[in-house]
Design a protein around this motif. Structure first.
Motif, PDB file in Angstrom:
ATOM      1  N   UNK A  67      19.747  20.066  54.907  1.00  0.00           N
ATOM      2  CA  UNK A  67      19.636  21.354  54.226  1.00  0.00           C
ATOM      3  C   UNK A  67      18.241  21.595  53.660  1.00  0.00           C
ATOM      4  N   UNK A  68      17.544  20.546  53.241  1.00  0.00           N
ATOM      5  CA  UNK A  68      16.246  20.729  52.607  1.00  0.00           C
ATOM      6  C   UNK A  68      15.170  21.220  53.579  1.00  0.00           C
ATOM      7  N   UNK A  69      15.406  21.074  54.876  1.00  0.00           N
ATOM      8  CA  UNK A  69      14.408  21.546  55.846  1.00  0.00           C
ATOM      9  C   UNK A  69      14.897  22.768  56.624  1.00  0.00           C
ATOM     10  N   UNK A  70      16.091  23.266  56.286  1.00  0.00           N
ATOM     11  CA  UNK A  70      16.638  24.452  56.953  1.00  0.00           C
ATOM     12  C   UNK A  70      16.612  25.615  55.971  1.00  0.00           C
ATOM     13  N   UNK A  71      15.778  26.605  56.238  1.00  0.00           N
ATOM     14  CA  UNK A  71      15.609  27.734  55.321  1.00  0.00           C
ATOM     15  C   UNK A  71      16.257  28.985  55.899  1.00  0.00           C
ATOM     16  N   UNK A  72      17.568  28.922  56.094  1.00  0.00           N
ATOM     17  CA  UNK A  72      18.302  30.091  56.581  1.00  0.00           C
ATOM     18  C   UNK A  72      19.752  29.952  56.150  1.00  0.00           C
ATOM     19  N   UNK A  73      20.518  31.037  56.183  1.00  0.00           N
ATOM     20  CA  UNK A  73      21.935  30.945  55.817  1.00  0.00           C
ATOM     21  C   UNK A  73      22.700  30.060  56.801  1.00  0.00           C
ATOM     22  N   UNK A  74      23.627  29.270  56.258  1.00  0.00           N
ATOM     23  CA  UNK A  74      24.523  28.446  57.070  1.00  0.00           C
ATOM     24  C   UNK A  74      25.949  28.896  56.784  1.00  0.00           C
ATOM     25  N   UNK A  75      26.629  29.361  57.825  1.00  0.00           N
ATOM     26  CA  UNK A  75      28.015  29.798  57.706  1.00  0.00           C
ATOM     27  C   UNK A  75      28.896  28.799  58.438  1.00  0.00           C
TER      28      UNK A  75
END
Length: 219
Positions: A67-75
């Motif tokens: 999560x710390x390297x993913x800068x987008x919404x996660x559904x």
């Protein structure tokens, strides 16, 4: 038009999602396993639809680890909707969940809502590798842990990070961070850099490097 990634081992669901979102003008990538993803490539993604129940690497674990390297919404796409499961998904870094089986209208509406919200809020964060700058709170977190930078230390870090790869002299850092009329001198910048390296270096290899005879840059 958004770049959307669907991660689900159910190929029929993937085809259905791809057809629906492509008709809305989005570019859709399909992956049937979270284990095969290259994390750096995810920086170009605008939204992720992530199945929870997958072999090898389940969605919750994938989200926690990256999560710390993913800068987008996660559904999350899930058939597990007990309160504990939903809470676990949010704590892992998910932004929303869609219960299986779901309708196309619901899917499109949720995707549209999150993309609209992201277009408003995107500028509030700056993510470079494992470093997450909260631009509104003016804090830097690494691997989910706040670094405890002072106001001046944070501003130096943000300046260098926003201009990754560009070399700044001590004088230019002093001018851009503290202004023309600051009573500080370049020696204070050296002290700030030393403190920054100590704080960040406790968590990762500090990305601020010295360019001898010139100044500093964020590598």
């Amino acid at each position: 038009m958004a770049q959307i990634l669907v991660i689900d081992d159910d190929k029929a669901i993937c085809r259905m999602i791809e057809t629906a979102l492509t008709r809305d003008g989005h570019r859709v990538q399909i992956k049937n396993s979270a284990a095969e993803l290259e994390i750096q490539a995810l920086k170009k993604i605008d939204l992720i639809l992530l199945d929870i129940m997958m072999p090898q690497l389940d969605g919750i674990r994938f989200c926690k680890e990256n999560r710390q390297v993913i800068d987008c919404p996660i559904l999350f796409l899930t058939a597990k909707t007990m309160e504990g499961d939903v809470v676990e998904g949010f704590l892992a870094g998910g932004d929303d969940y869609i219960k299986k089986p779901f309708g196309i209208a619901e899917l499109r509406a949720r995707v549209t809502a999150h993309l609209r919200r992201e277009s408003r809020d995107k500028h509030q964060r700056l993510i470079i590798d494992q470093c997450v700058f909260d631009l509104s709170e003016r804090t830097l977190a690494i691997k989910g842990e706040l670094t405890g930078l002072t106001k001046s230390e944070y501003e130096i870090c943000e300046l260098l990070a926003r201009n990754k790869g560009q070399v700044f002299s001590l004088e230019s850092i002093l001018e851009k961070v503290f202004g023309y009329h600051s009573e500080s001198d370049v020696s204070s910048i050296r002290v700030h850099i030393k403190n920054i390296r100590s704080k960040i270096g406790a968590l990762i290899d500090c990305p601020i490097v010295t360019v001898w005879g010139v100044g500093y840059k964020w590598k």
